[in-house]
Design an enzyme around this catalytic site. Structure first.
Site, PDB file in Angstrom:
ATOM      1  N   ASN A 149       0.817  -1.217   0.000  1.00 55.91           N
ATOM      2  CA  ASN A 149       0.000   0.000   0.000  1.00 55.91           C
ATOM      3  C   ASN A 149       0.853   1.270   0.000  1.00 55.91           C
ATOM      4  O   ASN A 149       0.374   2.345   0.354  1.00 55.91           O
ATOM      5  CB  ASN A 149      -1.001  -0.002   1.166  1.00 55.91           C
ATOM      6  CG  ASN A 149      -0.329  -0.242   2.514  1.00 55.91           C
ATOM      7  OD1 ASN A 149       0.893  -0.154   2.621  1.00 55.91           O
ATOM      8  ND2 ASN A 149      -1.120  -0.525   3.525  1.00 55.91           N
ATOM      9  N   ARG A 287       3.250   7.304  11.156  1.00 57.39           N
ATOM     10  CA  ARG A 287       2.679   6.807  12.404  1.00 57.39           C
ATOM     11  C   ARG A 287       2.450   7.987  13.334  1.00 57.39           C
ATOM     12  O   ARG A 287       3.304   8.873  13.456  1.00 57.39           O
ATOM     13  CB  ARG A 287       3.608   5.800  13.092  1.00 57.39           C
ATOM     14  CG  ARG A 287       3.610   4.417  12.460  1.00 57.39           C
ATOM     15  CD  ARG A 287       2.254   3.700  12.579  1.00 57.39           C
ATOM     16  NE  ARG A 287       2.235   2.399  11.941  1.00 57.39           N
ATOM     17  CZ  ARG A 287       1.787   2.170  10.700  1.00 57.39           C
ATOM     18  NH1 ARG A 287       1.300   3.136   9.962  1.00 57.39           N
ATOM     19  NH2 ARG A 287       1.788   0.942  10.214  1.00 57.39           N
ATOM     20  N   GLN A 316      -4.643   3.723  18.329  1.00 54.33           N
ATOM     21  CA  GLN A 316      -5.758   3.536  17.397  1.00 54.33           C
ATOM     22  C   GLN A 316      -6.637   2.399  17.887  1.00 54.33           C
ATOM     23  O   GLN A 316      -6.107   1.329  18.149  1.00 54.33           O
ATOM     24  CB  GLN A 316      -5.226   3.256  15.983  1.00 54.33           C
ATOM     25  CG  GLN A 316      -4.636   4.503  15.363  1.00 54.33           C
ATOM     26  CD  GLN A 316      -4.189   4.358  13.921  1.00 54.33           C
ATOM     27  OE1 GLN A 316      -3.596   5.248  13.371  1.00 54.33           O
ATOM     28  NE2 GLN A 316      -4.459   3.235  13.306  1.00 54.33           N
ATOM     29  N   HIS A 335      -7.387   6.236   9.954  1.00 52.43           N
ATOM     30  CA  HIS A 335      -6.260   5.566   9.280  1.00 52.43           C
ATOM     31  C   HIS A 335      -6.781   4.765   8.073  1.00 52.43           C
ATOM     32  O   HIS A 335      -7.101   3.576   8.191  1.00 52.43           O
ATOM     33  CB  HIS A 335      -5.560   4.654  10.281  1.00 52.43           C
ATOM     34  CG  HIS A 335      -4.240   4.141   9.820  1.00 52.43           C
ATOM     35  ND1 HIS A 335      -3.329   3.558  10.652  1.00 52.43           N
ATOM     36  CD2 HIS A 335      -3.661   4.125   8.604  1.00 52.43           C
ATOM     37  CE1 HIS A 335      -2.256   3.202   9.976  1.00 52.43           C
ATOM     38  NE2 HIS A 335      -2.443   3.523   8.712  1.00 52.43           N
TER      39      HIS A 335
HETATM   40  P1  NDP Z   1      10.225   1.941   3.488  1.00 53.57           P
HETATM   41  O1  NDP Z   1      10.903   0.981   4.401  1.00 53.57           O
HETATM   42  O2  NDP Z   1      10.333   1.752   2.026  1.00 53.57           O
HETATM   43  O3  NDP Z   1      10.705   3.436   3.802  1.00 53.57           O
HETATM   44  C1  NDP Z   1      10.957   3.918   5.057  1.00 53.57           C
HETATM   45  C2  NDP Z   1      12.123   4.873   4.949  1.00 53.57           C
HETATM   46  O4  NDP Z   1      12.273   5.571   6.184  1.00 53.57           O
HETATM   47  C3  NDP Z   1      13.426   4.165   4.647  1.00 53.57           C
HETATM   48  O5  NDP Z   1      14.047   4.778   3.546  1.00 53.57           O
HETATM   49  C4  NDP Z   1      14.200   4.364   5.939  1.00 53.57           C
HETATM   50  O6  NDP Z   1      15.563   4.533   5.776  1.00 53.57           O
HETATM   51  C5  NDP Z   1      13.654   5.687   6.418  1.00 53.57           C
HETATM   52  N1  NDP Z   1      13.991   5.913   7.820  1.00 53.57           N
HETATM   53  C6  NDP Z   1      14.036   5.031   8.851  1.00 53.57           C
HETATM   54  N2  NDP Z   1      14.417   5.655   9.959  1.00 53.57           N
HETATM   55  C7  NDP Z   1      14.636   6.940   9.648  1.00 53.57           C
HETATM   56  C8  NDP Z   1      15.047   8.063  10.380  1.00 53.57           C
HETATM   57  N3  NDP Z   1      15.348   7.956  11.684  1.00 53.57           N
HETATM   58  N4  NDP Z   1      15.153   9.253   9.742  1.00 53.57           N
HETATM   59  C9  NDP Z   1      14.886   9.354   8.414  1.00 53.57           C
HETATM   60  N5  NDP Z   1      14.497   8.296   7.661  1.00 53.57           N
HETATM   61  C10 NDP Z   1      14.363   7.113   8.274  1.00 53.57           C
HETATM   62  O7  NDP Z   1       8.704   1.921   3.914  1.00 53.57           O
HETATM   63  P2  NDP Z   1       7.432   2.584   3.202  1.00 53.57           P
HETATM   64  O8  NDP Z   1       7.873   3.830   2.525  1.00 53.57           O
HETATM   65  O9  NDP Z   1       6.676   1.585   2.420  1.00 53.57           O
HETATM   66  O10 NDP Z   1       6.579   2.918   4.498  1.00 53.57           O
HETATM   67  C11 NDP Z   1       7.078   3.844   5.455  1.00 53.57           C
HETATM   68  C12 NDP Z   1       6.177   3.853   6.670  1.00 53.57           C
HETATM   69  O11 NDP Z   1       4.922   4.393   6.315  1.00 53.57           O
HETATM   70  C13 NDP Z   1       5.867   2.471   7.257  1.00 53.57           C
HETATM   71  O12 NDP Z   1       6.870   2.011   8.109  1.00 53.57           O
HETATM   72  C14 NDP Z   1       4.586   2.746   7.996  1.00 53.57           C
HETATM   73  O13 NDP Z   1       4.849   3.195   9.300  1.00 53.57           O
HETATM   74  C15 NDP Z   1       3.944   3.868   7.197  1.00 53.57           C
HETATM   75  N6  NDP Z   1       2.813   3.370   6.408  1.00 53.57           N
HETATM   76  C16 NDP Z   1       1.585   3.932   6.641  1.00 53.57           C
HETATM   77  C17 NDP Z   1       0.475   3.453   5.982  1.00 53.57           C
HETATM   78  C18 NDP Z   1      -0.859   4.092   6.155  1.00 53.57           C
HETATM   79  O14 NDP Z   1      -1.874   3.470   5.850  1.00 53.57           O
HETATM   80  N7  NDP Z   1      -0.929   5.329   6.621  1.00 53.57           N
HETATM   81  C19 NDP Z   1       0.556   2.308   5.073  1.00 53.57           C
HETATM   82  C20 NDP Z   1       1.916   1.907   4.788  1.00 53.57           C
HETATM   83  C21 NDP Z   1       2.985   2.387   5.499  1.00 53.57           C
HETATM   84  P3  NDP Z   1      16.598   3.420   5.378  1.00 53.57           P
HETATM   85  O15 NDP Z   1      15.841   2.198   4.965  1.00 53.57           O
HETATM   86  O16 NDP Z   1      17.333   4.098   4.262  1.00 53.57           O
HETATM   87  O17 NDP Z   1      17.397   3.208   6.603  1.00 53.57           O
END
Ligand code: NDP
Length: 401
Positions: A149, A287, A316, A335
């Site tokens: 998603n 989140r 939630q 959400h």
């Molecule tokens: P990804 O894992 O592709 O992306 C998350 C990114 O956040 C990665 O590039 C990661 O960095 C980066 N990151 C982690 N820690 C930090 C930090 N301290 N500072 C800056 N960047 C950081 O996941 P998605 O993009 O698919 O999803 C991201 C989040 O979105 C999920 O974890 C979830 O919480 C939320 N989400 C919400 C949904 C909703 O319905 N509202 C649905 C789907 C997701 P790196 O990997 O480079 O270390």
């Protein structure tokens, strides 16, 4: 494999009953995710893509499959508090499935009461509702349906960025309420063209937001633990910031897309928000707990923030008196961004794929893994840090009262 007991926590059926009337007939068929990751690939599915699968009666389309393999499946929406169905059923469960929209908080206390628990599946993305430290310590596998998603959320984030900057929601209400005072309607409405827009976390969602914002002729910024390839930076004209403080100082709009883990819990507190430009906007579809609840309320009340939107809350469901329901200049949704009817088809298929692997003793895709073998693994090893962010989740019981 020995008979498994699976407990699946899903949100309630529609108030008007299940199934609902569908607005469209079916959903587009996608060939692959951006970047080439393959779509979920179960051996079969027992549901119609585009139908409501994420509520109790939809059951993620799993019942026939699970029971035909000789396992048992309990599906419930009753997830919070010691007397909940979840808490009672978890004691002899082998597998728990939960959606982040209606999260079954799998705390250390609940893990301790569930000696058979070996697998926690997130039907969606974001496994922070599980105490990952306790899962690591107890050797429980935690996995999610990576990418299912991500684009759904990116679309929602772009919608909310525009809704805030153009101030859409009050204008809609003005029309519905029979009004036509244009001066009132535009008193907080701006063009986004020329603004600076930044994302925190440039993973699957963050990058998709950057790509979608590019045609709006804005200056694009990002921060992440790992830098994007130079070619991507150049194509999108991105400015990289090695820390979030540097990013928020120059941006008009900040969209949050990192996971919730100990490093990001309450990242947006009084101090960081105080470093933002006065009159900035935050969109948080990552989140709720990445933002400190009262800091957001205060910043909206003082005008430090011109608006806040997103679809994620903590806990939630949020209690009825959660201040984000009533704070000024917000454009919150429940959400929902990652549980469009389109997204549900992908994560239901992904959950089935994971269960097929589990029952057959085959490995779960590396890209789906968050915790395995007593440590962060797969996608989790890249994007999370060890620890627990479920603290305070018992407040979700207050929604009932
Ligand atoms: P990804 O894992 O592709 O992306 C998350 C990114 O956040 C990665 O590039 C990661 O960095 C980066 N990151 C982690 N820690 C930090 C930090 N301290 N500072 C800056 N960047 C950081 O996941 P998605 O993009 O698919 O999803 C991201 C989040 O979105 C999920 O974890 C979830 O919480 C939320 N989400 C919400 C949904 C909703 O319905 N509202 C649905 C789907 C997701 P790196 O990997 O480079 O270390």
């Amino acid at each position: 494999m020995a008979k498994q007991k699976i407990v699946c926590v899903l949100y309630d059926d529609p108030v008007g009953g299940y199934p609902p009337q569908y607005a469209r007939q079916g959903i587009p068929v996608l060939a692959a995710y951006p970047g080439g990751q393959t779509m979920p690939s179960p051996a079969a599915i027992d549901f119609v893509p585009g139908e409501l699968l994420g509520s109790v009666s939809g059951g993620l389309g799993l019942r026939n499959f699970v029971e035909s393999r000789g396992h048992s499946l309990v599906i419930t929406a009753d997830k919070d508090g010691p007397d909940s169905v979840l808490e009672k059923e978890l004691v002899d469960a082998d597998v728990v499935i939960s959606q982040p929209f209606w999260p079954a908080y799998i705390t250390a206390d609940r893990i301790a009461k569930a000696p058979n628990l070996r697998l926690a599946i997130t039907a969606g993305i974001g496994s922070d509702h599980v105490d990952l430290q306790a899962a690591i310590d107890r050797n429980i596998t935690v996995c999610e349906v990576t990418y299912c998603n991500s684009i759904s959320v990116a679309e929602h984030a772009v919608m909310q960025i525009l809704a805030l900057v153009r101030d859409y929601i009050p204008q809609y209400h003005l029309v519905v309420n029979g009004g036509w005072n244009i001066a009132d309607a535009i008193s907080r409405s701006y063009d986004i063209e020329g603004m600076s827009v930044g994302v925190v976390g440039s993973g699957r969602i963050g990058l998709a937001v950057l790509k979608r914002m590019k045609p709006f002729d804005v200056a694009l910024h990002y921060t992440d633990r790992h830098r994007l390839p130079t070619q991507v930076e150049e194509e999108l004209g991105l400015t990289f910031h090695s820390d979030v403080e540097s990013l928020v100082k120059v941006c008009d709009v900040v969209s949050i897309h990192c996971p919730l883990h100990p490093e990001t819990e309450h990242l947006f507190n009084d101090e960081l928000i105080g470093k933002m430009k006065r009159g900035s906007y935050i969109v948080n579809t990552a989140r709720g707990k990445i933002c400190e609840r009262n800091a957001i309320v205060k910043a909206l009340e003082t005008g430090q923030l011109a608006g806040y939107a997103g679809d994620v809350w903590f806990p939630q469901p949020p209690p009825k008196d959660h201040p984000w329901r009533t704070m000024p200049n917000h454009a919150m949704t429940p959400h929902t961004s990652g549980t469009s009817l389109s997204a549900q088809a992908r994560y239901a298929a992904g959950v089935r794929e994971i269960l097929e692997c589990w029952f057959d003793g085959r490995p779960i895709r590396d890209e789906y893994l968050i915790v395995q073998g007593g440590h962060l693994a797969g996608a989790g090893a890249h994007s999370y840090s060890e620890g627990d962010t479920t603290g305070g989740s018992d407040e979700a019981t207050r929604f009932k009262t």
